[in-house]
Scaffold this motif. Structure first.
Motif, PDB file in Angstrom:
ATOM      1  N   GLY A   9       0.814  -1.217   0.000  1.00 23.92           N
ATOM      2  CA  GLY A   9       0.000   0.000   0.000  1.00 23.92           C
ATOM      3  C   GLY A   9       0.843   1.261   0.000  1.00 23.92           C
ATOM      4  N   LEU A  10       1.900   1.257   0.796  1.00 22.61           N
ATOM      5  CA  LEU A  10       2.792   2.421   0.837  1.00 22.61           C
ATOM      6  C   LEU A  10       3.497   2.616  -0.505  1.00 22.61           C
ATOM      7  CD1 LEU A  10       4.353   2.085   4.399  1.00 22.61           C
ATOM      8  CD2 LEU A  10       2.742   3.816   3.585  1.00 22.61           C
ATOM      9  N   ALA A  11       3.894   1.518  -1.139  1.00 25.67           N
ATOM     10  CA  ALA A  11       4.539   1.616  -2.460  1.00 25.67           C
ATOM     11  C   ALA A  11       3.555   2.180  -3.483  1.00 25.67           C
ATOM     12  CB  ALA A  11       5.043   0.247  -2.891  1.00 25.67           C
ATOM     13  N   GLY A  12       2.297   1.775  -3.398  1.00 23.93           N
ATOM     14  CA  GLY A  12       1.284   2.303  -4.309  1.00 23.93           C
ATOM     15  C   GLY A  12       1.065   3.795  -4.124  1.00 23.93           C
ATOM     16  N   VAL A  17       1.976   9.503  -5.950  1.00 25.19           N
ATOM     17  CA  VAL A  17       2.566  10.822  -5.686  1.00 25.19           C
ATOM     18  C   VAL A  17       3.610  11.152  -6.747  1.00 25.19           C
ATOM     19  CG1 VAL A  17       4.004  12.123  -4.078  1.00 25.19           C
ATOM     20  CG2 VAL A  17       2.068  10.803  -3.229  1.00 25.19           C
ATOM     21  N   ALA A  18       4.460  10.186  -7.081  1.00 27.07           N
ATOM     22  CA  ALA A  18       5.495  10.418  -8.093  1.00 27.07           C
ATOM     23  C   ALA A  18       4.853  10.719  -9.445  1.00 27.07           C
ATOM     24  CB  ALA A  18       6.413   9.208  -8.190  1.00 27.07           C
ATOM     25  N   GLY A  19       3.779  10.025  -9.777  1.00 24.67           N
ATOM     26  CA  GLY A  19       3.083  10.279 -11.037  1.00 24.67           C
ATOM     27  C   GLY A  19       2.496  11.678 -11.078  1.00 24.67           C
ATOM     28  N   GLY A  20       1.958  12.143  -9.960  1.00 28.21           N
ATOM     29  CA  GLY A  20       1.405  13.494  -9.897  1.00 28.21           C
ATOM     30  C   GLY A  20       2.468  14.555 -10.103  1.00 28.21           C
TER      31      GLY A  20
END
Length: 53
Positions: A9-12, A17-20
């Motif tokens: 879940g944390l990796a997701g 966030v990185a995609g945003g």
């Protein structure tokens, strides 16, 4: 077993966030073009594509 789902879940969340961040950076880059820049690029791409068939 619960710990693994927590890390997944944390990796997701980190991926979202990185995609945003990447989307925001791309948007700023697109907004930095002036209409004249866009027009010049379109004319250049048209000239590179060759004659119309």
């Amino acid at each position: 077993m619960r710990g693994i789902w927590k890390w997944i879940g944390l990796a997701g969340v980190a991926g979202v966030v990185a995609g945003g961040v990447l989307v925001a950076r791309d948007q700023r880059k697109r907004n930095s073009y002036t209409p004249d820049d866009i027009r010049a690029r379109l004319h250049q791409r048209l000239a590179e594509s060759g004659p119309a068939q």
